[in-house]
Design an enzyme around this catalytic site. Sequence first.
Site, PDB file in Angstrom:
ATOM      1  N   CYS A 250       0.869  -1.164   0.000  1.00  0.00           N
ATOM      2  CA  CYS A 250       0.000   0.000   0.000  1.00  0.00           C
ATOM      3  C   CYS A 250       0.914   1.225   0.000  1.00  0.00           C
ATOM      4  O   CYS A 250       1.311   1.717   1.062  1.00  0.00           O
ATOM      5  CB  CYS A 250      -0.937  -0.016   1.201  1.00  0.00           C
ATOM      6  SG  CYS A 250      -2.131   1.326   1.151  1.00  0.00           S
TER       7      CYS A 250
ATOM      8  N   CYS B 244      -3.710   5.446  -6.062  1.00  0.00           N
ATOM      9  CA  CYS B 244      -3.191   4.126  -5.663  1.00  0.00           C
ATOM     10  C   CYS B 244      -1.697   4.152  -5.939  1.00  0.00           C
ATOM     11  O   CYS B 244      -1.279   4.237  -7.104  1.00  0.00           O
ATOM     12  CB  CYS B 244      -3.877   3.027  -6.468  1.00  0.00           C
ATOM     13  SG  CYS B 244      -3.266   1.370  -6.086  1.00  0.00           S
TER      14      CYS B 244
HETATM   15  N1  LIG Z   1      -6.161  -2.503  -2.810  1.00  0.00           N
HETATM   16  C1  LIG Z   1      -4.754  -2.843  -2.945  1.00  0.00           C
HETATM   17  C2  LIG Z   1      -3.921  -2.327  -1.789  1.00  0.00           C
HETATM   18  C3  LIG Z   1      -3.905  -0.898  -1.674  1.00  0.00           C
HETATM   19  C4  LIG Z   1      -3.160  -0.173  -2.697  1.00  0.00           C
HETATM   20  C5  LIG Z   1      -2.917   1.221  -2.153  1.00  0.00           C
HETATM   21  N2  LIG Z   1      -4.031   2.104  -2.263  1.00  0.00           N
HETATM   22  C6  LIG Z   1      -1.631   1.811  -2.662  1.00  0.00           C
HETATM   23  O1  LIG Z   1      -1.475   3.034  -2.496  1.00  0.00           O
HETATM   24  O2  LIG Z   1      -0.756   1.058  -3.113  1.00  0.00           O
HETATM   25  C7  LIG Z   1      -4.570  -4.342  -2.937  1.00  0.00           C
HETATM   26  O3  LIG Z   1      -5.456  -5.046  -2.457  1.00  0.00           O
HETATM   27  O4  LIG Z   1      -3.515  -4.763  -3.404  1.00  0.00           O
END
Ligand SMILES: N[C@@H](CCC[C@H](N)C(=O)O)C(=O)O
Length: 277
Positions: free
Chosen positions: A80, A216
């Site tokens: 994350c 993300c």
């Molecule tokens: N939903 C993603 C994890 C989160 C990603 C995050 N928002 C980031 O900034 O990398 C997953 O389940 O891999």
Amino acid sequence: MEHVSAQENLRFMKWHGAGNDFVMIDSRGRKPVVSKGLAAALGDRNRGVGFDQLAEIRSSDVADIDLDFWNADGSRAGACGNATRCVARYMMDQTGKATLTIRTSRGVLEARADGDLVSINMGQPQTAWNEVPLAQEVDTAHLPIDGDPAAVGMGNPHCVFFVEDADKVDVAGIGPEYEKHPLFPEHTNVEFASIRSHDEIRMRVWERGTGITLACGSGACATAVAAHQRGLTGPRVRMELDGGWLTLDIRDDGVWMTGPTAFVFEGQLTPAFLKGL
Ligand SMILES: N[C@@H](CCC[C@H](N)C(=O)O)C(=O)O
């Protein structure tokens, strides 16, 4: 709900990085408190606090801290990037240090203050089919899926589509279709990217276990790697997401991601909320 007595409140913080929002729980000096049930209850934006991800900070014997992540549905996430940057800023503010090491499930990552921004080395991209991971051996640069997406792992899986105009994509409509595509045994994050120039990308995202988010970090890294791999961009790009800008720098030592962080508020979870979780 373990390791927090039934009579005490549980402190948490709310942060965001380019609009990607997080609950942060500092469990250093005690046993971890977060479970799938707590994450799912807290992630509910009507009955809980609401977040894209929950990040739990723990004491570490190999880095400055250990860090674990959960999505809003309570599922675990191996990476994350934006939450890692926010946790790094929280620790830098506490310690006065400009650099930090953070162990996540993909190893020890390095964080550096960059003025008001924070940079994280998100590690090497994973482009082998069984590292992303995928369910079978295919060319990860060009998946056998309509739309010719690429698959890149950054400690978590990403399926990156290159489109003419990312702002015209029905992300809510088609994102869920690909999140659970059978080629991704652990499901996947889904990115839709349009190339603006050799050093600029527009990207929108449907996140695994959460849905549409404003940004993300790991998805931005995966998108930059896939674009560079196809010769669409150079190794350093600026990326505009719905919630703001991130800078990606593909270097020999890993993919560096730089962006903003913001502390929103601090709160307390009451024993009544925690009871039975
Ligand atoms: N939903 C993603 C994890 C989160 C990603 C995050 N928002 C980031 O900034 O990398 C997953 O389940 O891999």
